[in-house]
Design an enzyme around this catalytic site. Sequence first.
Site, short mmCIF file in Angstrom:
data_model
loop_
_atom_site.label_atom_id
_atom_site.label_comp_id
_atom_site.label_asym_id
_atom_site.label_seq_id
_atom_site.Cartn_x
_atom_site.Cartn_y
_atom_site.Cartn_z
N HIS A 18 -0.28 -0.23 -0.87
CA HIS A 18 0.06 -1.36 0.02
C HIS A 18 1.44 -1.91 -0.34
O HIS A 18 2.24 -2.23 0.54
CB HIS A 18 -0.97 -2.50 -0.14
CG HIS A 18 -2.30 -2.19 0.46
ND1 HIS A 18 -2.47 -1.97 1.81
CD2 HIS A 18 -3.53 -2.08 -0.09
CE1 HIS A 18 -3.74 -1.73 2.05
NE2 HIS A 18 -4.41 -1.79 0.91
N THR B 84 -3.96 -0.52 -3.95
CA THR B 84 -3.12 -1.72 -3.98
C THR B 84 -1.64 -1.35 -4.14
O THR B 84 -0.77 -1.93 -3.49
CB THR B 84 -3.56 -2.63 -5.16
OG1 THR B 84 -4.94 -2.90 -5.01
CG2 THR B 84 -2.79 -3.94 -5.18
#
Length: 369
Positions: free
Chosen positions: A46, A43
């Site tokens: 990203h 995450t």
Amino acid sequence: MPTMKAVVKTKPELGAELQDKPIPKPKSDWVVVKVRATSICGTDVHIYKWDNWASGRIGAKALPQILGHEVAGEVVEVGEHCKRIKVGDYISAETHIYDPGDLTSMLGQAHVGVHMKILGVDYDGCFAEYFALPEIICWPNDKSIPPEVATIQEPLGNATYAVLGEDADVAGKSMLITGDGPISLFAIGVARAVGVAKIIHFGKYDRNMEIGKQMGADLQVYTNKTTGKERLEFVLDHTGGNGVDIALEMVGSQDSLDDSFACVRKAGRVTAFGVASEPTMPIQYNNGIVFKGCQIHGINGRKIFDTWYRNRNLLANGRLDPTPVITDVYPLAEFATGFGKMMERPRTSAKIVLFPERSEYEAALKRRK
Ligand code: ZN
């Protein structure tokens, strides 16, 4: 105002900056933690890259924001309404800030809460010397668990939940684990620790396949050197012609989805963890699910706090050693090197841990064999 070093996402483009930020003060039901170790999650990558997911989910107007959600640290301040957590507690954080009033929370499924917020996504994260979090998501660690291991309990929890499913009926069974990211590799270790009898691992990167073996895979297949038909034949050959009892899909690619539904036995379980690049993916609906009597289990997060409880016991009692998956450790200031490693393909790393304090970094280096 006292300040701290923090890794801040400042612009809606690739990268982040090390900046001086004010040390947070706790809201009435939050606590402030001095970060001992923190680790880089997919995450975070990203967000670091600022891809479509990050710009859609967070959005440029939320910036600047501190990255990170995987953490181990010591509580240094508590808000006036905190009851359970005390100054001096050694904690990690469940990333999913659940709302106890959600129906799912009331039914013991808080990890998929309707009003759920996420650390490091909806709030400032823990790539910093200090960070603030709600008391309800604090998990007290066993003191014997070193910070570089305590911080990875969050992704390890994904692996544990995926392996155990809802019924934890896995002992003596066979399991296919696809992929060679950190959570696939953790899942191999968990499967071994909880008594899965045969672990078949599908991956493609040499170093990570090596770690998979170290974590306890019994059999391994390179997906980049075989066809789907060959992989299915391999699995049937090693499961008495039946297929595996449980298949963990941890890649999110079409091949991996096809492998999972093909290789699971009749009335088996397919666990869906890999996030697909496309919102819809074809599945062999009739032969893979309906006529197979197959169960599908989606994994979002960890069971709060059942998974944490089991992991603490597995780690503190030495049943599970996740350290082979921690491939790199860096001081927090070298976060860019860590992110560079995470984005490298072919993969040469799995889990990467960062330390805000030099002495913690050096102590962790010493513990590595
Ligand atoms: Zn994570």
